[in-house]
Design a protein around this motif. Structure first.
Motif, PDB file in Angstrom:
ATOM      1  N   GLU A 341      -3.116 -10.866   7.281  1.00  0.00           N
ATOM      2  CA  GLU A 341      -2.731 -10.335   5.970  1.00  0.00           C
ATOM      3  C   GLU A 341      -1.360 -10.816   5.486  1.00  0.00           C
ATOM      4  O   GLU A 341      -1.158 -11.015   4.286  1.00  0.00           O
ATOM      5  CB  GLU A 341      -2.696  -8.804   6.020  1.00  0.00           C
ATOM      6  CG  GLU A 341      -4.054  -8.139   6.004  1.00  0.00           C
ATOM      7  CD  GLU A 341      -3.934  -6.635   5.802  1.00  0.00           C
ATOM      8  OE1 GLU A 341      -4.613  -6.110   4.900  1.00  0.00           O
ATOM      9  OE2 GLU A 341      -3.168  -5.992   6.547  1.00  0.00           O
ATOM     10  N   SER A 342      -0.440 -10.999   6.437  1.00  0.00           N
ATOM     11  CA  SER A 342       0.955 -11.136   6.027  1.00  0.00           C
ATOM     12  C   SER A 342       1.699 -12.336   6.596  1.00  0.00           C
ATOM     13  O   SER A 342       2.892 -12.487   6.344  1.00  0.00           O
ATOM     14  CB  SER A 342       1.727  -9.856   6.429  1.00  0.00           C
ATOM     15  OG  SER A 342       1.095  -8.702   5.920  1.00  0.00           O
ATOM     16  N   PHE A 343       1.024 -13.174   7.370  1.00  0.00           N
ATOM     17  CA  PHE A 343       1.766 -14.262   8.003  1.00  0.00           C
ATOM     18  C   PHE A 343       1.013 -15.582   7.897  1.00  0.00           C
ATOM     19  O   PHE A 343      -0.209 -15.617   8.066  1.00  0.00           O
ATOM     20  CB  PHE A 343       2.019 -13.951   9.483  1.00  0.00           C
ATOM     21  CG  PHE A 343       2.873 -14.991  10.173  1.00  0.00           C
ATOM     22  CD1 PHE A 343       4.247 -14.976  10.028  1.00  0.00           C
ATOM     23  CD2 PHE A 343       2.299 -16.002  10.935  1.00  0.00           C
ATOM     24  CE1 PHE A 343       5.042 -15.941  10.635  1.00  0.00           C
ATOM     25  CE2 PHE A 343       3.078 -16.968  11.555  1.00  0.00           C
ATOM     26  CZ  PHE A 343       4.460 -16.936  11.403  1.00  0.00           C
ATOM     27  N   ASN A 344       1.764 -16.629   7.615  1.00  0.00           N
ATOM     28  CA  ASN A 344       1.212 -17.981   7.724  1.00  0.00           C
ATOM     29  C   ASN A 344       2.370 -18.965   7.813  1.00  0.00           C
ATOM     30  O   ASN A 344       3.499 -18.668   7.404  1.00  0.00           O
ATOM     31  CB  ASN A 344       0.271 -18.315   6.559  1.00  0.00           C
ATOM     32  CG  ASN A 344       1.005 -18.530   5.257  1.00  0.00           C
ATOM     33  OD1 ASN A 344       1.577 -19.602   5.012  1.00  0.00           O
ATOM     34  ND2 ASN A 344       1.016 -17.497   4.406  1.00  0.00           N
ATOM     35  N   ILE A 345       2.090 -20.115   8.373  1.00  0.00           N
ATOM     36  CA  ILE A 345       3.055 -21.218   8.415  1.00  0.00           C
ATOM     37  C   ILE A 345       2.399 -22.404   7.710  1.00  0.00           C
ATOM     38  O   ILE A 345       1.342 -22.883   8.148  1.00  0.00           O
ATOM     39  CB  ILE A 345       3.422 -21.602   9.852  1.00  0.00           C
ATOM     40  CG1 ILE A 345       4.165 -20.451  10.536  1.00  0.00           C
ATOM     41  CG2 ILE A 345       4.284 -22.863   9.871  1.00  0.00           C
ATOM     42  CD1 ILE A 345       4.503 -20.729  11.993  1.00  0.00           C
ATOM     43  N   ASP A 346       2.979 -22.802   6.600  1.00  0.00           N
ATOM     44  CA  ASP A 346       2.420 -23.910   5.815  1.00  0.00           C
ATOM     45  C   ASP A 346       0.946 -23.672   5.495  1.00  0.00           C
ATOM     46  O   ASP A 346       0.116 -24.584   5.580  1.00  0.00           O
ATOM     47  CB  ASP A 346       2.600 -25.236   6.550  1.00  0.00           C
ATOM     48  CG  ASP A 346       4.061 -25.597   6.772  1.00  0.00           C
ATOM     49  OD1 ASP A 346       4.889 -25.243   5.915  1.00  0.00           O
ATOM     50  OD2 ASP A 346       4.368 -26.218   7.820  1.00  0.00           O
ATOM     51  N   GLY A 347       0.628 -22.425   5.176  1.00  0.00           N
ATOM     52  CA  GLY A 347      -0.737 -22.095   4.764  1.00  0.00           C
ATOM     53  C   GLY A 347      -1.725 -21.972   5.905  1.00  0.00           C
ATOM     54  O   GLY A 347      -2.933 -22.026   5.669  1.00  0.00           O
ATOM     55  N   GLU A 348      -1.227 -21.777   7.139  1.00  0.00           N
ATOM     56  CA  GLU A 348      -2.115 -21.652   8.294  1.00  0.00           C
ATOM     57  C   GLU A 348      -1.759 -20.426   9.123  1.00  0.00           C
ATOM     58  O   GLU A 348      -0.579 -20.093   9.281  1.00  0.00           O
ATOM     59  CB  GLU A 348      -2.044 -22.897   9.178  1.00  0.00           C
ATOM     60  CG  GLU A 348      -2.515 -24.172   8.488  1.00  0.00           C
ATOM     61  CD  GLU A 348      -2.510 -25.364   9.428  1.00  0.00           C
ATOM     62  OE1 GLU A 348      -3.396 -26.233   9.286  1.00  0.00           O
ATOM     63  OE2 GLU A 348      -1.624 -25.431  10.312  1.00  0.00           O
ATOM     64  N   THR A 349      -2.786 -19.759   9.651  1.00  0.00           N
ATOM     65  CA  THR A 349      -2.564 -18.618  10.533  1.00  0.00           C
ATOM     66  C   THR A 349      -3.622 -18.595  11.630  1.00  0.00           C
ATOM     67  O   THR A 349      -4.446 -19.515  11.730  1.00  0.00           O
ATOM     68  CB  THR A 349      -2.519 -17.290   9.747  1.00  0.00           C
ATOM     69  OG1 THR A 349      -1.998 -16.253  10.596  1.00  0.00           O
ATOM     70  CG2 THR A 349      -3.904 -16.889   9.245  1.00  0.00           C
ATOM     71  N   VAL A 350      -3.579 -17.556  12.442  1.00  0.00           N
ATOM     72  CA  VAL A 350      -4.428 -17.482  13.634  1.00  0.00           C
ATOM     73  C   VAL A 350      -5.175 -16.152  13.653  1.00  0.00           C
ATOM     74  O   VAL A 350      -4.646 -15.119  13.232  1.00  0.00           O
ATOM     75  CB  VAL A 350      -3.564 -17.600  14.920  1.00  0.00           C
ATOM     76  CG1 VAL A 350      -4.410 -17.388  16.163  1.00  0.00           C
ATOM     77  CG2 VAL A 350      -2.882 -18.944  14.972  1.00  0.00           C
ATOM     78  N   MET A 351      -6.402 -16.187  14.153  1.00  0.00           N
ATOM     79  CA  MET A 351      -7.180 -14.964  14.361  1.00  0.00           C
ATOM     80  C   MET A 351      -7.458 -14.808  15.855  1.00  0.00           C
ATOM     81  O   MET A 351      -7.985 -15.717  16.499  1.00  0.00           O
ATOM     82  CB  MET A 351      -8.491 -15.023  13.585  1.00  0.00           C
ATOM     83  CG  MET A 351      -9.280 -13.729  13.626  1.00  0.00           C
ATOM     84  SD  MET A 351     -10.763 -13.856  12.574  1.00  0.00           S
ATOM     85  CE  MET A 351     -11.370 -12.165  12.671  1.00  0.00           C
ATOM     86  N   VAL A 352      -7.068 -13.656  16.405  1.00  0.00           N
ATOM     87  CA  VAL A 352      -7.318 -13.345  17.811  1.00  0.00           C
ATOM     88  C   VAL A 352      -8.125 -12.056  17.892  1.00  0.00           C
ATOM     89  O   VAL A 352      -8.251 -11.316  16.916  1.00  0.00           O
ATOM     90  CB  VAL A 352      -6.001 -13.199  18.602  1.00  0.00           C
ATOM     91  CG1 VAL A 352      -5.269 -14.524  18.690  1.00  0.00           C
ATOM     92  CG2 VAL A 352      -5.099 -12.125  17.978  1.00  0.00           C
ATOM     93  N   ALA A 353      -8.676 -11.761  19.073  1.00  0.00           N
ATOM     94  CA  ALA A 353      -9.460 -10.547  19.276  1.00  0.00           C
ATOM     95  C   ALA A 353      -8.621  -9.535  20.044  1.00  0.00           C
ATOM     96  O   ALA A 353      -8.254  -9.785  21.196  1.00  0.00           O
ATOM     97  CB  ALA A 353     -10.742 -10.857  20.046  1.00  0.00           C
ATOM     98  N   PRO A 354      -8.282  -8.395  19.441  1.00  0.00           N
ATOM     99  CA  PRO A 354      -7.545  -7.358  20.166  1.00  0.00           C
ATOM    100  C   PRO A 354      -8.339  -6.921  21.399  1.00  0.00           C
ATOM    101  O   PRO A 354      -9.543  -6.685  21.325  1.00  0.00           O
ATOM    102  CB  PRO A 354      -7.434  -6.224  19.153  1.00  0.00           C
ATOM    103  CG  PRO A 354      -7.640  -6.872  17.813  1.00  0.00           C
ATOM    104  CD  PRO A 354      -8.584  -8.001  18.054  1.00  0.00           C
ATOM    105  N   ALA A 355      -7.659  -6.802  22.538  1.00  0.00           N
ATOM    106  CA  ALA A 355      -8.378  -6.594  23.795  1.00  0.00           C
ATOM    107  C   ALA A 355      -8.735  -5.143  24.080  1.00  0.00           C
ATOM    108  O   ALA A 355      -9.518  -4.874  24.990  1.00  0.00           O
ATOM    109  CB  ALA A 355      -7.571  -7.162  24.960  1.00  0.00           C
TER     110      ALA A 355
END
Length: 397
Positions: A341-355
């Motif tokens: 929702e709130s973070f990206n670097i040069d228009g890129e971000t990451v999706m992870v699975a909360p454990a």
């Protein structure tokens, strides 16, 4: 207004998929999302499987047998024989993915309120399958400090009650990548024989083992003929997740005849996908050699880069293509949503699975995520660097 069932309300959301709406919203804003959240390999499906779909003379797409086509089950038995597992085609039921095999298994051996002991963290959908089947998951905790090895057998024995029906393991493990040793399988064999329980092994990642280690199937042990039930799938082995073809295997005739009633109730597994899965068995060993080498390189890159991030602890996987990482955050789910929702670097971000969703013990895994290293190395490196910078900003805020 009519009420929703208690079972429906109790069904857990998938920690792997629950954040998808946030990922989709990020993409609509023009953000590129690196998906480390889901075990969808980017490895190409074997051409022989795809050709079986493209080049066939089917004029009527009819039902198959409820247990799956005889030709596929016979060829599948041959595949297992090459791996030291000798089963008859009659001891195999083809299912709609490994998911259905797990549902058939729980439905065949458990009544409502019965218990299954599972080392946690475990594949998140075990919680869902158990809820759908009216089964109670009883967790025995494995720890990141010892790479999620099998907990002491004494810990299992403490949990066994008159309602305990089975112990369920995933080998190699999802989400941990842990590979159970022959000695650990022997310990589990002794306890299920001692207490007259079933031993269920989800072996869908059997092909993916690293560092010279080999997979030990519970079906290699003839002393477990009445106890062993294996769940398998083509999804990961051949990068055929969309085929939705799995199987349930057991030498226990009563278990299999019971499971057949569930198979008949859902009519049959997909016909086209069985054709592709049968053809995939002709995939040469070189395919797996290349895939395993690629995953080893990705694993090593991931572990190396995670080790450079302050406050991050990661278990080193011995199989599959997942890693559990402990982050310097209080709530990994909040962090994962914030990433989208709130973070990206040069228009890129990451999706992870909360454990946390890979545990059933409340409060466990709150600061952990599962990372699937299913991206090409250059993209994996970018994703970890984004994660590193995101943690600095998130903790600074």
């Amino acid at each position: 207004m009519p009420k929703i069932s208690s079972k429906g309300q109790a069904m857990p959301e998938s920690p792997i998929r629950k954040l998808v709406p946030y990922a989709e919203a990020a993409k609509k804003r023009g953000t590129h999302v690196y998906h480390l959240n889901i075990g969808q390999p980017d490895i190409k499906t074997p051409e022989v499987a795809l050709e079986a779909i493209k080049n066939n003379d089917i004029e009527i797409l009819s039902y198959s047998h409820s247990e799956g086509s005889e030709s596929y089950r016979t060829k599948l038995a041959g595949y297992y024989a090459t791996r030291g597992i000798h089963v008859d085609p009659s001891e195999i039921i083809i299912t709609t993915g490994g998911s259905e095999a797990l549902l058939f298994t729980m439905g065949s051996i458990c009544d409502s309120g019965d218990e299954v002991i599972i080392p946690e963290p475990f594949y998140a959908n075990y919680n869902g399958f158990a809820t759908a089947s009216g089964v109670q998951v009883v967790p025995v905790i494995s720890k990141i400090e010892n790479n999620f090895a099998l907990p002491p057998i004494e810990e299992f024995e403490k949990l066994i009650t008159p309602k305990t029906k089975a112990i369920l393991i995933c080998n190699p493990g999802n989400p941990t990548g842990y590979l159970y040793s022959e000695e650990e399988i022997a310990k589990l064999a002794e306890i299920v024989k001692k207490h007259d329980l079933f031993l269920i092994a989800d072996e869908v990642y059997r092909e993916f083992t690293y560092d010279g280690k080999s997979h030990t199937s519970i079906l290699e042990r003839n002393d477990l003929n009445d106890h062993a039930i294996v769940v398998d799938s083509v999804s990961k082995r051949y990068s055929m997740c969309g085929a939705r073809i799995g199987c349930m295997i057991s030498r226990n005739k009563e278990v299999m005849s019971t499971a057949m009633k569930f198979a008949q109730a859902r009519l049959s597994p997909p016909t086209f996908a069985q054709l592709a899965s049968e053809a995939a068995l002709d995939t040469p060993q070189e395919y797996f050699d290349e895939v395993i080498a690629e995953y080893v390189e990705r694993r090593d890159l991931l572990i190396k880069e995670l080790s450079t991030i302050e406050g991050v602890k990661a278990a080193k996987p011995q199989g599959a293509f997942y890693c559990i990482a402990e982050l310097p955050v209080a709530d990994a789910e909040h962090f994962a949503q914030w990433l989208l929702e709130s973070f990206n670097i040069d228009g890129e971000t990451v999706m992870v699975a909360p454990a946390a969703g890979f545990y059933s013990t409340p409060g466990m895994g709150m600061n952990q995520v599962r990372i699937a290293y299913v991206l090409k190395k250059e993209n994996l490196l970018k994703a970890v660097n984004i994660l590193k910078e995101a943690l600095k900003v998130y903790n600074g805020a």
